[in-house]
Scaffold this motif. Structure first.
Motif, PDB file in Angstrom:
ATOM      1  N   THR A   1     -11.608  -3.121  -1.386  1.00 61.28           N
ATOM      2  CA  THR A   1     -10.304  -2.559  -1.038  1.00 61.28           C
ATOM      3  C   THR A   1     -10.248  -2.251   0.454  1.00 61.28           C
ATOM      4  N   PHE A   2      -9.018  -2.180   0.969  1.00 59.81           N
ATOM      5  CA  PHE A   2      -8.791  -1.699   2.326  1.00 59.81           C
ATOM      6  C   PHE A   2      -7.391  -1.109   2.397  1.00 59.81           C
ATOM      7  N   GLY A   3      -7.187  -0.244   3.373  1.00 55.18           N
ATOM      8  CA  GLY A   3      -5.883   0.379   3.561  1.00 55.18           C
ATOM      9  C   GLY A   3      -5.194  -0.159   4.800  1.00 55.18           C
ATOM     10  N   CYS A   4      -3.879  -0.408   4.669  1.00 54.70           N
ATOM     11  CA  CYS A   4      -3.128  -0.978   5.789  1.00 54.70           C
ATOM     12  C   CYS A   4      -1.638  -0.933   5.472  1.00 54.70           C
ATOM     13  N   ASP A   5      -0.805  -0.735   6.499  1.00 57.09           N
ATOM     14  CA  ASP A   5       0.637  -0.933   6.328  1.00 57.09           C
ATOM     15  C   ASP A   5       0.881  -2.428   6.451  1.00 57.09           C
ATOM     16  N   LEU A   6       0.958  -3.097   5.323  1.00 49.90           N
ATOM     17  CA  LEU A   6       0.929  -4.560   5.301  1.00 49.90           C
ATOM     18  C   LEU A   6       2.230  -5.148   5.869  1.00 49.90           C
ATOM     19  N   PRO A   7       2.114  -5.988   6.914  1.00 53.90           N
ATOM     20  CA  PRO A   7       3.311  -6.541   7.548  1.00 53.90           C
ATOM     21  C   PRO A   7       3.778  -7.871   6.958  1.00 53.90           C
ATOM     22  N   MET A   8       3.208  -8.290   5.846  1.00 57.33           N
ATOM     23  CA  MET A   8       3.532  -9.594   5.261  1.00 57.33           C
ATOM     24  C   MET A   8       3.337  -9.542   3.751  1.00 57.33           C
ATOM     25  N   PRO A   9       3.901 -10.499   3.020  1.00 62.56           N
ATOM     26  CA  PRO A   9       3.679 -10.546   1.569  1.00 62.56           C
ATOM     27  C   PRO A   9       2.212 -10.806   1.240  1.00 62.56           C
ATOM     28  N   LEU A  10       1.795 -10.319   0.088  1.00 59.14           N
ATOM     29  CA  LEU A  10       0.400 -10.504  -0.327  1.00 59.14           C
ATOM     30  C   LEU A  10       0.011 -11.980  -0.369  1.00 59.14           C
ATOM     31  N   GLU A  11       0.888 -12.813  -0.886  1.00 57.55           N
ATOM     32  CA  GLU A  11       0.561 -14.233  -1.008  1.00 57.55           C
ATOM     33  C   GLU A  11       0.341 -14.866   0.360  1.00 57.55           C
ATOM     34  N   SER A  12       1.104 -14.417   1.347  1.00 58.72           N
ATOM     35  CA  SER A  12       0.928 -14.937   2.715  1.00 58.72           C
ATOM     36  C   SER A  12      -0.409 -14.496   3.289  1.00 58.72           C
ATOM     37  N   LEU A  13      -0.781 -13.236   3.012  1.00 58.36           N
ATOM     38  CA  LEU A  13      -2.069 -12.742   3.489  1.00 58.36           C
ATOM     39  C   LEU A  13      -3.214 -13.490   2.826  1.00 58.36           C
ATOM     40  N   LYS A  14      -3.115 -13.696   1.535  1.00 59.42           N
ATOM     41  CA  LYS A  14      -4.159 -14.431   0.818  1.00 59.42           C
ATOM     42  C   LYS A  14      -4.321 -15.845   1.398  1.00 59.42           C
ATOM     43  N   ARG A  15      -3.209 -16.520   1.624  1.00 62.37           N
ATOM     44  CA  ARG A  15      -3.266 -17.875   2.161  1.00 62.37           C
ATOM     45  C   ARG A  15      -3.887 -17.885   3.556  1.00 62.37           C
ATOM     46  N   ALA A  16      -3.504 -16.927   4.387  1.00 62.86           N
ATOM     47  CA  ALA A  16      -4.049 -16.858   5.744  1.00 62.86           C
ATOM     48  C   ALA A  16      -5.550 -16.558   5.718  1.00 62.86           C
ATOM     49  N   MET A  17      -5.946 -15.637   4.864  1.00 62.70           N
ATOM     50  CA  MET A  17      -7.368 -15.305   4.773  1.00 62.70           C
ATOM     51  C   MET A  17      -8.192 -16.515   4.359  1.00 62.70           C
ATOM     52  N   ASN A  18      -7.748 -17.227   3.339  1.00 68.07           N
ATOM     53  CA  ASN A  18      -8.505 -18.384   2.867  1.00 68.07           C
ATOM     54  C   ASN A  18      -8.508 -19.525   3.885  1.00 68.07           C
ATOM     55  N   ASN A  19      -7.504 -19.565   4.740  1.00 67.29           N
ATOM     56  CA  ASN A  19      -7.498 -20.563   5.814  1.00 67.29           C
ATOM     57  C   ASN A  19      -8.557 -20.260   6.866  1.00 67.29           C
ATOM     58  N   PHE A  20      -8.772 -18.975   7.148  1.00 69.86           N
ATOM     59  CA  PHE A  20      -9.699 -18.570   8.200  1.00 69.86           C
ATOM     60  C   PHE A  20     -11.118 -18.322   7.710  1.00 69.86           C
ATOM     61  N   LEU A  21     -11.274 -17.990   6.431  1.00 68.68           N
ATOM     62  CA  LEU A  21     -12.607 -17.695   5.909  1.00 68.68           C
ATOM     63  C   LEU A  21     -13.458 -18.956   5.854  1.00 68.68           C
ATOM     64  N   PRO A  22     -14.779 -18.827   5.987  1.00 65.30           N
ATOM     65  CA  PRO A  22     -15.661 -19.990   5.858  1.00 65.30           C
ATOM     66  C   PRO A  22     -15.650 -20.515   4.424  1.00 65.30           C
ATOM     67  N   SER A  23     -16.164 -21.704   4.242  1.00 65.32           N
ATOM     68  CA  SER A  23     -16.065 -22.382   2.948  1.00 65.32           C
ATOM     69  C   SER A  23     -16.866 -21.712   1.840  1.00 65.32           C
ATOM     70  N   ASP A  24     -17.786 -20.789   2.198  1.00 69.43           N
ATOM     71  CA  ASP A  24     -18.585 -20.141   1.157  1.00 69.43           C
ATOM     72  C   ASP A  24     -18.043 -18.774   0.738  1.00 69.43           C
ATOM     73  N   VAL A  25     -16.820 -18.462   1.155  1.00 66.75           N
ATOM     74  CA  VAL A  25     -16.135 -17.238   0.719  1.00 66.75           C
ATOM     75  C   VAL A  25     -14.685 -17.583   0.406  1.00 66.75           C
ATOM     76  N   ARG A  26     -14.156 -17.022  -0.695  1.00 68.14           N
ATOM     77  CA  ARG A  26     -12.758 -17.265  -1.045  1.00 68.14           C
ATOM     78  C   ARG A  26     -12.145 -16.018  -1.661  1.00 68.14           C
ATOM     79  N   ILE A  27     -10.919 -15.722  -1.279  1.00 75.66           N
ATOM     80  CA  ILE A  27     -10.168 -14.649  -1.907  1.00 75.66           C
ATOM     81  C   ILE A  27      -9.506 -15.212  -3.157  1.00 75.66           C
ATOM     82  N   VAL A  28      -9.892 -14.692  -4.305  1.00 75.20           N
ATOM     83  CA  VAL A  28      -9.350 -15.157  -5.589  1.00 75.20           C
ATOM     84  C   VAL A  28      -7.999 -14.523  -5.860  1.00 75.20           C
TER      85      VAL A  28
END
Length: 245
Positions: A63-90
């Motif tokens: 978990t983390f706390g933040c005033d989220l400036p974007m939809p969750l789905e957009s954040l998930k997509r951005a994270m998986n784009n930047f994360l290395p291939s051996d980590v994925r946000i499910v």
């Protein structure tokens, strides 16, 4: 402030464990750097547990706390784009304000995988424990039954543990065999330091008749590390799921 709950899967082979470290690659550190880059502020995350170097996860929770400036789905997509291939946000979801990945957890399931064959498989070396000895699966299952319940698991706690109370409840242990692949599944209210790997190593020793079956009850009633000195390798261990109310 929003509390965001993440479900994360990772291949732990090339990580020095979950916990952030100054000079070594960690899952927590990698995810925090990506989140901080996307959200343009320093982000720290709390995990449900600190998996060791080489341990994998299908369902780590953080978990983390933040005033989220974007939809969750957009954040998930951005994270998986930047994360290395051996980590994925499910999955990403909003959680209650008092939710904490670690302290709100009421149980966990771990899987431990074994390649039980004379010849090792180079493609499974980082994802299972090569165990070349003959095993009596019935003996293993009989020992498993004795481990289920609420017990003092000091015999299955590695040195270096910070746990004040060694009592834990194992709700279920399962063993599946498919050819020469074995898979233990352990579900409990919590596990001590390296407890699952110690249990897996112990059960294999029982299955090889190197440790008598009746030692199991003795180890729970009168804790000793005399029969539980072996720790199964990290490569075979997977955090499958974390449970919450």
């Amino acid at each position: 402030m929003d509390i965001i709950k993440m479900i994360i899967e990772y291949d732990g082979t090339h990580f020095y464990g979950w916990q952030r470290q100054t000079k070594s690659r960690s899952i927590q550190g990698v995810i925090e750097r990506v989140l901080s880059k996307i959200l343009k502020k320093d982000i720290e995350i709390d995990g449900a547990g600190r998996t060791d170097a080489g341990v994998h996860a299908y369902g780590q929770v953080a978990t983390f706390g933040c005033d989220l400036p974007m939809p969750l789905e957009s954040l998930k997509r951005a994270m998986n784009n930047f994360l290395p291939s051996d980590v994925r946000i499910v999955d990403l979801d909003f959680a209650d304000a008092d939710f904490h990945a670690r302290y709100s957890a009421i149980g966990k399931t771990y899987v431990y995988k074994i390649k039980n064959s004379k010849e090792r498989d180079v493609f499974l070396a980082n994802y299972s424990y090569h165990y070349p000895y003959d095993l009596d699966d019935d003996l293993i299952r009989r020992a498993m039954e004795k481990l289920i319940g609420k017990h003092d698991f000091s015999s299955f706690m590695a040195s270096g543990s910070s746990a004040q109370n060694p009592v834990r409840t194992i709700h279920a242990i399962d063993l599946k065999r498919s050819g020469n692949m074995l898979e233990f599944t352990f579900t409990g209210d919590g596990f001590l330091y390296k407890m699952v790997r110690l249990l897996a190593a112990y059960l294999l020793e029982v299955g090889q008749s190197r440790i008598p079956l009746d030692k199991t009850e003795e180890l729970l009633e009168n804790p000793t590390r005399a029969y539980t000195s072996k720790v199964a390798p990290a490569a075979g261990l997977y955090l499958k799921e974390v449970y919450y109310n």
